[in-house]
Design an enzyme around this catalytic site. Structure first.
Site, PDB file in Angstrom:
ATOM      1  N   HIS A 102      51.768  -9.299   2.165  1.00  0.00           N
ATOM      2  CA  HIS A 102      52.831  -8.920   2.842  1.00  0.00           C
ATOM      3  C   HIS A 102      52.805  -7.614   3.426  1.00  0.00           C
ATOM      4  O   HIS A 102      52.211  -6.549   2.761  1.00  0.00           O
ATOM      5  CB  HIS A 102      54.098  -9.075   1.763  1.00  0.00           C
ATOM      6  CG  HIS A 102      55.516  -8.434   2.650  1.00  0.00           C
ATOM      7  ND1 HIS A 102      56.028  -7.381   2.032  1.00  0.00           N
ATOM      8  CD2 HIS A 102      56.249  -9.272   3.177  1.00  0.00           C
ATOM      9  CE1 HIS A 102      57.017  -7.036   2.550  1.00  0.00           C
ATOM     10  NE2 HIS A 102      57.336  -8.195   3.411  1.00  0.00           N
ATOM     11  N   HIS A 149      55.746  -0.417  10.445  1.00  0.00           N
ATOM     12  CA  HIS A 149      56.868  -1.279   9.949  1.00  0.00           C
ATOM     13  C   HIS A 149      58.139  -0.573  10.526  1.00  0.00           C
ATOM     14  O   HIS A 149      58.452   0.475  10.294  1.00  0.00           O
ATOM     15  CB  HIS A 149      56.940  -0.678   8.332  1.00  0.00           C
ATOM     16  CG  HIS A 149      57.956  -1.751   7.764  1.00  0.00           C
ATOM     17  ND1 HIS A 149      58.609  -1.431   6.215  1.00  0.00           N
ATOM     18  CD2 HIS A 149      58.313  -3.194   7.809  1.00  0.00           C
ATOM     19  CE1 HIS A 149      59.404  -2.443   6.155  1.00  0.00           C
ATOM     20  NE2 HIS A 149      59.197  -3.383   6.705  1.00  0.00           N
TER      21      HIS A 149
END
Length: 597
Positions: free
Chosen positions: A122, A168
């Site tokens: 992830h 991110h």
């Protein structure tokens, strides 16, 4: 009785015994050796078959053991074709000669990809926490070298250079170039395993940058890249047929039109944050059950579906279908996602022949598993289910993966950059099948010809009888004095080691026990036996940890490992231990006996 010496600082006595075989080893040596105290090749072969359960072992296998010991110049091999007690003990306490699990791929690898649990990362590009750490190709390389087969990249526009970055989004994480990540994936994809690497893309690109990303992917991977000729894929290819290939998985771009507009919400944002390291070696494995807080209530008892993102997707910049780059769209092999507003139950319905992938956060999985467990299992027979950490895990902690595996979820996405018991469990689970990153799901989680009959679909919530009983005897440990050079623990005395041993599995099987602490001994001998009745042994993982008891402070960490129960070999075996990061120690190991009833 060992010799003793007294430290000038304390009156406490130190044992300084050399490592010696436990009683069971001596008894077995006497049983399988000649009257002269030598174990011949033929005797060793009998031992391998009758005690170790290696029914296919041959005398050549026994000869190989002696040959390796000779090459190591082990003085206990006095004759060309026999061992004395020390040689026999050395063989049993060698993790390469006497491993607890097989190191080769042995599952059927010709079934569709959806029939396998897949080692999944992830936010694979993050070096630390989810908000302010660096983005880099280094954690991607590390994950691939460990055997991880699913790499996640969040791709965003670099407006300054009209290029693509990996980061991110809407956080303080520093970006890394998309091309750098792609090149590193190509270079390291098949170092640890030849089975396919899946790249899951969280796409936030404009049409022009989609085309540029597609060009980068195509040029970099070349013939390594696999994508179907037809957009309608009725069944996924097999891992065997995709050896050495790279696959792209993402949403069809039009489905990014309706996405979340807030950051770090919807995954338990009201929950109190906690660090993953409440103990020096990480939190214990949490249980799972029916009493899960119902976050984000909705009219549907299973709750609304969230977007297919790691946790913080933000507003997409993708335009309608007419603006989607066709060269990008055709690269997508595993199509994923559902528009916002569709219920969890509807999002995982089996919809015609078109196979797909749906992503759920860990709280969403808890909801739908509570309300529609067999519905989830049926969906995973032929479709992909990906589970990802909730948004409040900004510290890159992880969750208990057993709920997802029990419901057939193939991609249980984990933050690989930290450590802790949840991550140890995932590392251990994927030691199965030679560590190739693909573990065939047990038969009860696969299609059985009764797809519309709930009575024949595995129900994870149903009570079950004991299927088998695992007995583990912890004999002894070794290697700390070499690994830590007597400086890792108390400066003034040898450590007081104890072992925790237990099972991570379905709630009925999950348990943890421990041995007594052995005082002042670098070579602790526990000789304690533990019995574990198992209702679903196919999904159970044996957990082993060693700690050093400290009466004044927190106990010191001495090593850990997790091993899939279905892969355990019976007999007297060596279990090597790992550090907190999951890296194998050079010499720290345990001698155990494994039996099934």
């Amino acid at each position: 009785m060992g010799s003793y010496r007294v430290c000038v600082c304390f009156t406490r006595k130190f044992k300084s015994d050399a490592l010696s075989p436990p009683g069971d080893v001596k008894d077995l040596f006497n049983k399988y050796s000649e009257s002269g105290g030598q174990m011949t090749v033929r005797n060793l072969h009998r031992f391998l078959v009758e005690v170790q359960g290696q029914t296919d072992a041959t005398e050549k296998d026994a000869e190989h053991v002696l040959e390796v010991l000779r090459q190591r110049r082990h003085m206990s091999v006095f004759q060309r074709h026999s061992l004395n007690l020390d040689g026999f003990f050395h063989f049993l306490f060698s993790d390469d000669l006497n491993p607890v699990i097989d190191s080769k791929v042995h599952h059927d690898m010709t079934a569709p990809l959806s029939h396998y649990f897949i080692y999944t990362g992830h936010n694979s590009y993050l070096t630390g926490n989810q908000l302010s750490s660096d983005c880099s190709d280094a954690p991607i390389i590390k994950a691939l070298n460990r055997g991880v087969r699913v790499i996640e990249l969040d791709i965003w526009p670099n407006s300054a250079k009209d290029d693509v970055l990996v980061l991110h989004g809407r956080t303080l994480t520093s970006p890394v170039e998309f091309i750098k990540c792609i090149r590193s994936i190509k270079e390291h994809a098949f170092v640890a395993s030849q089975y396919p690497v899946i790249i899951t893309l969280e796409d936030h690109l404009t049409r022009d940058l989609q085309a540029k990303a597609a060009e980068t992917i195509t040029k970099t991977f070349g013939e390594l890249l696999y994508y179907p000729k037809s957009e309608v894929l009725e069944e996924f290819p097999s891992p065997e047929s995709l050896k050495g290939r790279i696959i792209i998985s993402t949403k069809p771009p039009k489905e990014y039109l309706e996405t979340k507009t807030t950051e770090l919400q919807g995954d338990g944002d009201k929950e109190k944050l906690k660090t993953p390291d409440e103990e020096p070696w990480g939190d214990d494995i949490p249980d799972y059950g029916p009493d899960v807080p119902n976050e984000r209530e909705s009219a549907d008892p299973a709750g609304p579906i969230e977007e297919d993102s790691g946790d913080d997707e933000g507003i997409s910049q993708v335009n309608p279908d007419k603006d989607v780059a066709p060269e990008y769209k055709r690269l997508i092999t595993i199509r994923a996602g559902k528009p916002k507003g569709v219920s969890l139950k509807d999002s995982i319905r089996v919809d015609g022949k078109q196979v797909k992938r749906v992503s759920l956060s860990e709280p969403q999985l808890q909801k739908v598993a509570r309300s529609h467990p067999t519905h989830v299992v049926r969906f995973t027979h032929n479709n992909f289910l990906r589970i990802y950490p909730k948004g409040t895990r900004i510290d890159s902690s992880n969750y208990n993966p057993l709920l997802a595996w029990t419901h057939g979820a193939q991609m249980v996405a984990f933050n690989m950059q930290g450590y802790g018991r949840q991550l140890w469990l995932v590392h251990g689970f994927f030691r199965a099948n030679g560590g190739c990153g693909y573990v065939k799901k047990p038969d009860f989680l696969l299609p059985n010809g009764s797809e519309n009959d709930d009575q024949h679909i595995f129900d994870p919530k149903a009570p079950r009888p004991v299927k088998t009983t695992l007995k583990v005897k912890i004999y002894m440990g070794d290697g700390w004095n070499q690994e830590f050079k007597k400086t890792h623990f108390d400066t003034y005395s040898p450590p007081d080691f104890y072992t925790r041993v237990g099972i991570a599995g379905v709630p009925a099987d999950t348990i943890m026990k421990r041995t007594r602490a052995i005082e002042d001994d670098w070579f602790p001998c526990w000789n304690e036996e533990f019995v574990f009745p198992l209702t679903v042994p196919e999904l159970a993982v044996l957990r082993v940890e060693v700690h050093e008891y400290d009466m004044s402070e927190k106990d010191d960490f001495g090593g850990q490992t997790c091993v899939p129960v279905a892969e355990l070999k019976s007999g007297i075996r060596t279990i090597p231990l790992c550090n907190k990061k999951g890296e194998k120690y050079k010499s720290v190991r345990l001698l155990v006996r494994i039996d099934f009833y």
